[in-house]
Design a protein around this motif. Sequence first.
Motif, PDB file in Angstrom:
ATOM      1  N   ASP A   1       0.887  -1.158   0.000  1.00 42.97           N
ATOM      2  CA  ASP A   1       0.000   0.000   0.000  1.00 42.97           C
ATOM      3  C   ASP A   1       0.928   1.212   0.000  1.00 42.97           C
ATOM      4  OD1 ASP A   1      -1.832   2.012   0.403  1.00 42.97           O
ATOM      5  OD2 ASP A   1      -2.577   1.248   2.311  1.00 42.97           O
ATOM      6  N   VAL A   2       1.043   1.855  -1.143  1.00 38.24           N
ATOM      7  CA  VAL A   2       1.847   3.077  -1.258  1.00 38.24           C
ATOM      8  C   VAL A   2       0.878   4.235  -1.086  1.00 38.24           C
ATOM      9  CG1 VAL A   2       3.339   4.461  -2.743  1.00 38.24           C
ATOM     10  CG2 VAL A   2       3.438   1.957  -2.862  1.00 38.24           C
ATOM     11  N   HIS A   3       1.122   5.056  -0.070  1.00 35.82           N
ATOM     12  CA  HIS A   3       0.194   6.153   0.216  1.00 35.82           C
ATOM     13  C   HIS A   3       0.958   7.469   0.315  1.00 35.82           C
ATOM     14  CE1 HIS A   3      -3.415   8.104   1.616  1.00 35.82           C
ATOM     15  NE2 HIS A   3      -2.708   8.666   2.574  1.00 35.82           N
ATOM     16  N   ASP A   4       0.497   8.449  -0.449  1.00 31.99           N
ATOM     17  CA  ASP A   4       1.063   9.795  -0.410  1.00 31.99           C
ATOM     18  C   ASP A   4       0.137  10.667   0.434  1.00 31.99           C
ATOM     19  OD1 ASP A   4       2.192  12.269  -0.813  1.00 31.99           O
ATOM     20  OD2 ASP A   4       1.988  12.253  -2.985  1.00 31.99           O
ATOM     21  N   THR A   5       0.596  11.040   1.619  1.00 30.26           N
ATOM     22  CA  THR A   5      -0.248  11.840   2.519  1.00 30.26           C
ATOM     23  C   THR A   5      -0.492  13.247   1.980  1.00 30.26           C
ATOM     24  OG1 THR A   5       1.682  12.422   3.855  1.00 30.26           O
ATOM     25  CG2 THR A   5       0.378  10.536   4.583  1.00 30.26           C
ATOM     26  N   ALA A   6       0.272  13.661   0.998  1.00 32.90           N
ATOM     27  CA  ALA A   6       0.031  14.968   0.381  1.00 32.90           C
ATOM     28  C   ALA A   6      -1.277  14.961  -0.416  1.00 32.90           C
ATOM     29  CB  ALA A   6       1.198  15.361  -0.515  1.00 32.90           C
ATOM     30  N   ASP A   7      -1.726  13.750  -0.798  1.00 32.55           N
ATOM     31  CA  ASP A   7      -2.962  13.616  -1.574  1.00 32.55           C
ATOM     32  C   ASP A   7      -4.200  13.395  -0.706  1.00 32.55           C
ATOM     33  OD1 ASP A   7      -1.566  13.908  -3.928  1.00 32.55           O
ATOM     34  OD2 ASP A   7      -1.377  11.749  -4.288  1.00 32.55           O
ATOM     35  N   SER A   8      -4.027  13.423   0.622  1.00 37.98           N
ATOM     36  CA  SER A   8      -5.172  13.191   1.505  1.00 37.98           C
ATOM     37  C   SER A   8      -5.052  14.055   2.755  1.00 37.98           C
ATOM     38  CB  SER A   8      -5.237  11.714   1.899  1.00 37.98           C
ATOM     39  OG  SER A   8      -4.211  11.395   2.802  1.00 37.98           O
ATOM     40  N   LYS A   9      -6.096  14.029   3.557  1.00 37.92           N
ATOM     41  CA  LYS A   9      -6.079  14.785   4.810  1.00 37.92           C
ATOM     42  C   LYS A   9      -5.492  13.962   5.955  1.00 37.92           C
ATOM     43  CE  LYS A   9      -9.916  17.714   3.568  1.00 37.92           C
ATOM     44  NZ  LYS A   9     -11.230  18.233   3.917  1.00 37.92           N
ATOM     45  N   ALA A  10      -5.280  12.670   5.731  1.00 38.07           N
ATOM     46  CA  ALA A  10      -4.771  11.781   6.781  1.00 38.07           C
ATOM     47  C   ALA A  10      -3.271  11.957   6.974  1.00 38.07           C
ATOM     48  CB  ALA A  10      -5.067  10.327   6.422  1.00 38.07           C
ATOM     49  N   THR A  11      -2.860  12.040   8.228  1.00 39.02           N
ATOM     50  CA  THR A  11      -1.428  12.049   8.534  1.00 39.02           C
ATOM     51  C   THR A  11      -0.893  10.622   8.377  1.00 39.02           C
ATOM     52  OG1 THR A  11      -1.750  11.549  10.868  1.00 39.02           O
ATOM     53  CG2 THR A  11      -1.745  13.901  10.234  1.00 39.02           C
ATOM     54  N   LYS A  12       0.404  10.476   8.382  1.00 38.05           N
ATOM     55  CA  LYS A  12       0.993   9.140   8.296  1.00 38.05           C
ATOM     56  C   LYS A  12       0.544   8.276   9.472  1.00 38.05           C
ATOM     57  CE  LYS A  12       5.181  10.482   5.805  1.00 38.05           C
ATOM     58  NZ  LYS A  12       6.648  10.540   5.862  1.00 38.05           N
ATOM     59  N   GLU A  13       0.509   8.871  10.656  1.00 41.90           N
ATOM     60  CA  GLU A  13       0.103   8.129  11.855  1.00 41.90           C
ATOM     61  C   GLU A  13      -1.355   7.677  11.744  1.00 41.90           C
ATOM     62  OE1 GLU A  13       1.102   6.404  15.510  1.00 41.90           O
ATOM     63  OE2 GLU A  13       2.378   7.417  14.069  1.00 41.90           O
ATOM     64  N   HIS A  14      -2.226   8.580  11.350  1.00 40.15           N
ATOM     65  CA  HIS A  14      -3.639   8.241  11.196  1.00 40.15           C
ATOM     66  C   HIS A  14      -3.823   7.153  10.141  1.00 40.15           C
ATOM     67  CE1 HIS A  14      -7.763   8.793   9.601  1.00 40.15           C
ATOM     68  NE2 HIS A  14      -8.043   8.840  10.889  1.00 40.15           N
ATOM     69  N   TYR A  15      -3.142   7.287   9.019  1.00 42.89           N
ATOM     70  CA  TYR A  15      -3.265   6.304   7.948  1.00 42.89           C
ATOM     71  C   TYR A  15      -2.769   4.930   8.404  1.00 42.89           C
ATOM     72  CZ  TYR A  15      -3.520   4.337   3.322  1.00 42.89           C
ATOM     73  OH  TYR A  15      -3.861   3.548   2.251  1.00 42.89           O
ATOM     74  N   THR A  16      -1.683   4.903   9.167  1.00 37.82           N
ATOM     75  CA  THR A  16      -1.147   3.648   9.694  1.00 37.82           C
ATOM     76  C   THR A  16      -2.143   2.991  10.644  1.00 37.82           C
ATOM     77  OG1 THR A  16       1.108   4.470   9.474  1.00 37.82           O
ATOM     78  CG2 THR A  16       0.781   2.602  10.941  1.00 37.82           C
ATOM     79  N   HIS A  17      -2.758   3.783  11.507  1.00 33.70           N
ATOM     80  CA  HIS A  17      -3.751   3.241  12.443  1.00 33.70           C
ATOM     81  C   HIS A  17      -4.958   2.681  11.694  1.00 33.70           C
ATOM     82  CE1 HIS A  17      -2.404   5.145  16.457  1.00 33.70           C
ATOM     83  NE2 HIS A  17      -1.381   4.853  15.698  1.00 33.70           N
ATOM     84  N   GLU A  18      -5.434   3.398  10.690  1.00 36.31           N
ATOM     85  CA  GLU A  18      -6.568   2.922   9.895  1.00 36.31           C
ATOM     86  C   GLU A  18      -6.215   1.621   9.178  1.00 36.31           C
ATOM     87  OE1 GLU A  18      -9.831   4.062   9.555  1.00 36.31           O
ATOM     88  OE2 GLU A  18      -9.172   5.096  11.375  1.00 36.31           O
ATOM     89  N   THR A  19      -4.992   1.532   8.686  1.00 41.43           N
ATOM     90  CA  THR A  19      -4.552   0.317   7.993  1.00 41.43           C
ATOM     91  C   THR A  19      -4.499  -0.863   8.958  1.00 41.43           C
ATOM     92  OG1 THR A  19      -3.310   1.578   6.364  1.00 41.43           O
ATOM     93  CG2 THR A  19      -2.693  -0.727   6.645  1.00 41.43           C
ATOM     94  N   LYS A  20      -4.031  -0.625  10.171  1.00 40.62           N
ATOM     95  CA  LYS A  20      -4.001  -1.721  11.145  1.00 40.62           C
ATOM     96  C   LYS A  20      -5.420  -2.169  11.490  1.00 40.62           C
ATOM     97  CE  LYS A  20      -2.163  -3.635  15.263  1.00 40.62           C
ATOM     98  NZ  LYS A  20      -1.108  -3.665  16.201  1.00 40.62           N
ATOM     99  N   LYS A  21      -6.339  -1.224  11.641  1.00 36.86           N
ATOM    100  CA  LYS A  21      -7.725  -1.571  11.986  1.00 36.86           C
ATOM    101  C   LYS A  21      -8.432  -2.310  10.849  1.00 36.86           C
ATOM    102  CE  LYS A  21      -8.609   2.489  14.820  1.00 36.86           C
ATOM    103  NZ  LYS A  21      -9.367   3.756  14.868  1.00 36.86           N
ATOM    104  N   LEU A  22      -8.291  -1.794   9.625  1.00 40.58           N
ATOM    105  CA  LEU A  22      -9.057  -2.289   8.479  1.00 40.58           C
ATOM    106  C   LEU A  22      -8.311  -3.293   7.609  1.00 40.58           C
ATOM    107  CD1 LEU A  22     -10.530   1.146   7.384  1.00 40.58           C
ATOM    108  CD2 LEU A  22     -11.615  -0.602   8.817  1.00 40.58           C
ATOM    109  N   GLY A  23      -6.991  -3.370   7.772  1.00 38.49           N
ATOM    110  CA  GLY A  23      -6.163  -4.227   6.926  1.00 38.49           C
ATOM    111  C   GLY A  23      -5.578  -3.435   5.765  1.00 38.49           C
ATOM    112  N   PRO A  24      -4.433  -3.874   5.260  1.00 35.80           N
ATOM    113  CA  PRO A  24      -3.763  -3.158   4.159  1.00 35.80           C
ATOM    114  C   PRO A  24      -4.598  -3.159   2.878  1.00 35.80           C
ATOM    115  CG  PRO A  24      -2.281  -4.739   5.193  1.00 35.80           C
ATOM    116  CD  PRO A  24      -3.657  -5.003   5.738  1.00 35.80           C
TER     117      PRO A  24
END
Length: 103
Positions: free
Chosen positions: A54-77
């Motif tokens: 999962d390659v994610h550019d936080t510049a393209d979203s409102k999610a911070t790296k930390e928030h995105y990582t937490h969401e990925t752990k909760k929901l799966g990659p």
Amino acid sequence: MDKDDKIINLVPHQHDDLSHLLGVQIVIDTDSSYIYIGTLERVGREYLAISNVDVHDTADSKATKEHYTHETKKLGPRHNRTLTLVRIARIVSIAKLDDVILF
């Protein structure tokens, strides 16, 4: 042998401690807006090979790296690449996805 040859010969040994992460889902934080979440396949001299990424550019979203990582752990990659090479020189940190603590 000049100084540069010695440095080049030492480079592979600097990454030997990553061998315990081979085959493990990891989170790679970089010095850019990109974060990578996937399975470590290979450790090279200049690149890490990550599969099912999962390659994610936080510049393209409102999610911070930390928030995105937490969401990925909760929901799966959410894989959007089969294989990606990540330049070691750009890596700030590496962690097992399982080691991410949700809050």
